[in-house]
Design an enzyme around this catalytic site. Structure first.
Site: not given
Ligand SMILES: *Cc1c(COP(=O)(O)O)cnc(C)c1O
Length: 466
Positions: A112
């Site tokens: 993120k």
């Molecule tokens: C948010 C997240 C995901 C999923 O990503 P999306 O963009 O919502 O599909 C997968 N792994 C981790 C560690 C995350 O923080």
């Protein structure tokens, strides 16, 4: 560059407008009116660029008319300068044709940060131009809250208040939020559940006088800028493995479909991506859709990969819009029907367009632990319980002769309990977080009560407006 809503009834906006608006007024999601296009020569010219410079080049056409190229480059360099890896998004080879791309070297150890570090700076830049401030509020069960806080901490034009359920996040997750002591950050530990926190955030947005008094805003995963900030690492990986002269596949651990949608966007702008593997845990609505055109809501079950525990993938609407040839009326009616019945009616033709590019994959908890253990035993590589699902998907669905890259979305130290279950050892925090347990924490405990929480937010805003 202009942006349109997937449901066709909201104003057309430029990039800055979309950044600040988030969700469109008609309930739809913003998409670029047309995809920029990078030629094979454009891609070749990016070989060898530092990641931040490549990212700026990829994103510049998407911000045309809103933010000038020099500013974009400066913001990108600033966003990724603090990453623990000089490569920012290093590729690690795991097998003859299989790589993993580590997206977790940012401040909160999860992918993120890739978009949010930039989004915080973009907010500051655009709000400065407009001489405005905003207050970001959000609820977190642990993961996204820290990335949002790190993105906003110390920004001049932004205050941020994040609600977490008191005593219900892991210690690492809480400390990643509460040890950020910047004056524009407030953490509230709410006496209640994550759902209570989410309801309180919704209630703040529904309180119109409050909402306009404090200029409420959000940085959730439906904001186009978050997708945009994730496109460049697909371009970087593909170029490193031979694009534009060779096709590359990707496997992506998926929750809200934001990350894999960015891969789709990379393909649309000219990167030769052959196949996209959508990797899920036991919450497998996307796997069922891709296998049998069955997009039906089943309820969320907790798993070892909590950031992928979703009922409905909010960003899927953007792909649907594309599958339906950008017919906004058809997208809107499909989404209304999905909300009403819990099953998305997708025509056979649209579904076949999806399966021509996307393949689903699912891995349960026991298999997840076994796979972490087996990979570690075979190679010494330690993957977190989200990333391993992408790696397994890549190993299962990679094609001979085509490199495949599994996106690694979190650092193993972020999920020490699952790692301990798998290999019997708790992974240490990386050096930049090694003293996390000694750092001072700051947060306020509040009842799950709207007026108490709004008073906290008003106090934060008043303190920083002065
Ligand atoms: C948010 C997240 C995901 C999923 O990503 P999306 O963009 O919502 O599909 C997968 N792994 C981790 C560690 C995350 O923080």
């Amino acid at each position: 560059m202009r942006y349109i809503s997937t449901r066709g009834q909201a104003p057309v906006r430029d990039f800055s407008g979309v950044l600040l608006a988030g969700l469109a007024e008609d309930g739809g999601l913003y998409m670029p009116q047309s995809w920029p296009s990078f030629s094979a020569d454009d891609l070749r010219a990016m070989r060898g660029l530092p990641y931040a410079d490549l990212a700026a080049r990829v994103m510049t056409p998407f911000m045309a008319g809103s933010i000038d190229p020099d500013t974009i480059l400066r913001l990108c360099r600033d966003s990724y300068a603090g990453f623990a890896s000089k490569a920012v998004v290093p590729l690690v080879q795991l097998d003859s044709n299989l790589w993993t791309q580590e997206l977790f070297h940012g401040p909160t150890l999860a992918f993120k940060d890739m978009a949010l570090q930039l989004v915080g700076r973009l907010f500051d830049h655009v709000l400065n131009q407009r001489n405005e401030r905003v207050t970001i509020v959000g609820a977190t069960s642990g993961d996204t809250g820290s990335a949002a806080i790190e993105a906003c901490a110390g920004r001049e034009r932004v205050d941020i208040c994040i609600l977490h359920p008191e005593g219900r996040t892991s210690d690492v997750q809480r400390r990643q939020m509460t040890t950020v002591l910047a004056a524009n950050v407030k953490n509230l530990a709410v006496a209640g559940t994550f759902d209570d926190c989410q309801d309180l955030v919704k209630a703040m947005f529904a309180d119109v006088p409050f909402r306009s008094d404090v200029h409420l805003s959000a940085v959730n995963s439906i904001n186009w800028a978050r997708i945009l900030g994730q496109i460049p690492y697909y371009v970087a990986a593909a170029i490193a493995l031979g694009a534009p002269d060779r096709e590359v596949d990707f496997a992506v651990p998926t929750g809200n479909f934001g990350n894999v949608l960015a891969a789709y966007a990379a393909r649309r702008i000219g990167v030769p991506i052959g196949r996209l593997v959508v990797a899920s845990n036991r919450n497998d609505i996307l796997t069922r859709f891709l296998a049998a055109n069955d997009m039906s809501v089943n309820g969320v079950e907790p798993s070892l990969s909590p950031s992928m525990d979703i009922q409905v993938s909010s960003n899927f609407e953007r792909l649907l819009f594309e599958l339906l040839d950008r017919d906004a009326a058809a997208t809107a009616s499909t989404m209304t029907e999905f909300r009403r019945t819990g099953k998305m009616p997708v025509s056979d033709a649209a579904w076949q367009r999806a399966t021509a590019l996307f393949t689903g994959f699912r891995l349960g908890d026991d298999e997840t632990l076994a796979a972490i253990r087996a990979l570690h035993a075979a190679s010494g590589y330690l993957a977190d319980p989200h990333s391993i699902i992408g790696i397994e998907a890549a190993a299962a669905l990679g094609r001979p002769g085509t490199p495949i890259v599994a996106e690694a979305t979190a650092h193993p130290a972020k999920f020490p309990d699952a790692i301990e279950q798998a290999i019997g050892i708790r992974p240490p925090l990386p050096t930049h977080l090694a003293d996390l347990y000694e750092r001072e924490e700051r947060y306020s405990c509040v009842p799950a009560d709207l007026s108490a929480i709004e008073a906290e937010v008003r106090a934060l805003v008043a303190r920083n407006a002065a």
